[in-house]
Scaffold this active site. Sequence first.
Site, PDB file in Angstrom:
ATOM      1  N   TYR A 111     -17.277  30.621   9.102  1.00 45.63           N
ATOM      2  CA  TYR A 111     -16.039  30.212   9.747  1.00 45.63           C
ATOM      3  C   TYR A 111     -16.256  29.982  11.231  1.00 45.63           C
ATOM      4  O   TYR A 111     -17.225  30.437  11.822  1.00 45.63           O
ATOM      5  CB  TYR A 111     -14.943  31.253   9.524  1.00 45.63           C
ATOM      6  N   ILE A 150     -12.152  38.563  13.653  1.00 45.25           N
ATOM      7  CA  ILE A 150     -13.211  37.628  14.023  1.00 45.25           C
ATOM      8  C   ILE A 150     -14.417  38.405  14.547  1.00 45.25           C
ATOM      9  O   ILE A 150     -14.307  39.153  15.512  1.00 45.25           O
ATOM     10  CB  ILE A 150     -12.701  36.640  15.088  1.00 45.25           C
ATOM     11  N   GLU A 151     -15.574  38.181  13.911  1.00 47.63           N
ATOM     12  CA  GLU A 151     -16.776  38.922  14.280  1.00 47.63           C
ATOM     13  C   GLU A 151     -17.960  38.004  14.549  1.00 47.63           C
ATOM     14  O   GLU A 151     -19.112  38.430  14.487  1.00 47.63           O
ATOM     15  CB  GLU A 151     -17.092  39.957  13.194  1.00 47.63           C
ATOM     16  N   LYS A 152     -17.662  36.761  14.835  1.00 51.25           N
ATOM     17  CA  LYS A 152     -18.684  35.838  15.326  1.00 51.25           C
ATOM     18  C   LYS A 152     -17.976  34.651  15.971  1.00 51.25           C
ATOM     19  O   LYS A 152     -16.829  34.354  15.650  1.00 51.25           O
ATOM     20  CB  LYS A 152     -19.609  35.362  14.203  1.00 51.25           C
TER      21      LYS A 152
END
Length: 318
Positions: A111, A150-152
């Site tokens: 994503y 959100i982790e990137k």
Amino acid sequence: MASKMESLILILLFLFTFSNGSITGGIAIYWGQNIDDGILTDTCDSNKYEIVLLSFLVQFGCDRQNKWNFAGHCGDWSPCTKLQPEIQHCQAKGVKVLLSLGGADVSAYDYGLCSPQDAKNVAKYLYDNFLSGQYGPLGSVTLDGIDFDIEKTELYWDDLARELDTYRQNKYFYLSAAPQCPTEPKIYYLEKAIQTGLFDYIFIQFYNNQQCAYSTSIGTSWLLQSWDKWASLVKSNNSIFLGLPAAESAAGSGYIPPEVVNSDVLPHIKETSNYGGVMLWDRFRDKDSDFSGKILPYVPKSNVLLQTVTAVSDTIFN
């Protein structure tokens, strides 16, 4: 228009409801990443959670095909309409159900956003398919909001928040974010988005980051310092939640025994003006550990809600 006496009666009824037990229980839970979570209706019927976060929409943006992963609960990568009655059951019980975007930085979760226009396109997709009541991947549902886990990638999440906000001018829905606890040198991934002030709930992940999480050697001091920093960073109308793993197996570090949460953490954080509650990762672990059940009597609901009631009463009577 209601008279002052009628308004007073409504406020007193609200406060009476709080005094009869519903003042406790501001717990949010992530559901959907293990088949052993159990069905969604059982999650809501446990009467432990105020918010359930369906996790995750794992592929979207930049012209990708929109995909989600609910770990076998229903047809991953295909319509998941069997969740429609379960979602509606939860909502009828007063449990807010949000769709969570993103998830862990792993190859299967693809994503990101490419531009402000891309953020606009994704916002329209989310509104049309999950927030409008039109028929979509989860059936004809009107979810209560969207969560940013959100982790990137750092880009354009603030644009997505602003675009979603334009859709809730007529019918309100909630926005939440789940940042990791470090704030120095910056808030990873979601700093610009959180600075918009558009998020009703901020589920801060106080785990997997040793500089701001609990450990047996340091105790709660670093966690509480980080909490206070967060309380000063976000707007007063944004409720901040203490994000914790529901079991030692739920995170690499940062697990806090529930008795320590009750005795050493909650008494401090619940005094914060923008305290919101506790977030737990995740339902699968919580089912086995009953972490939520052990802390529930000690978890008051959001101070922001209580402040709103006070502000309304001041407006009426001053």
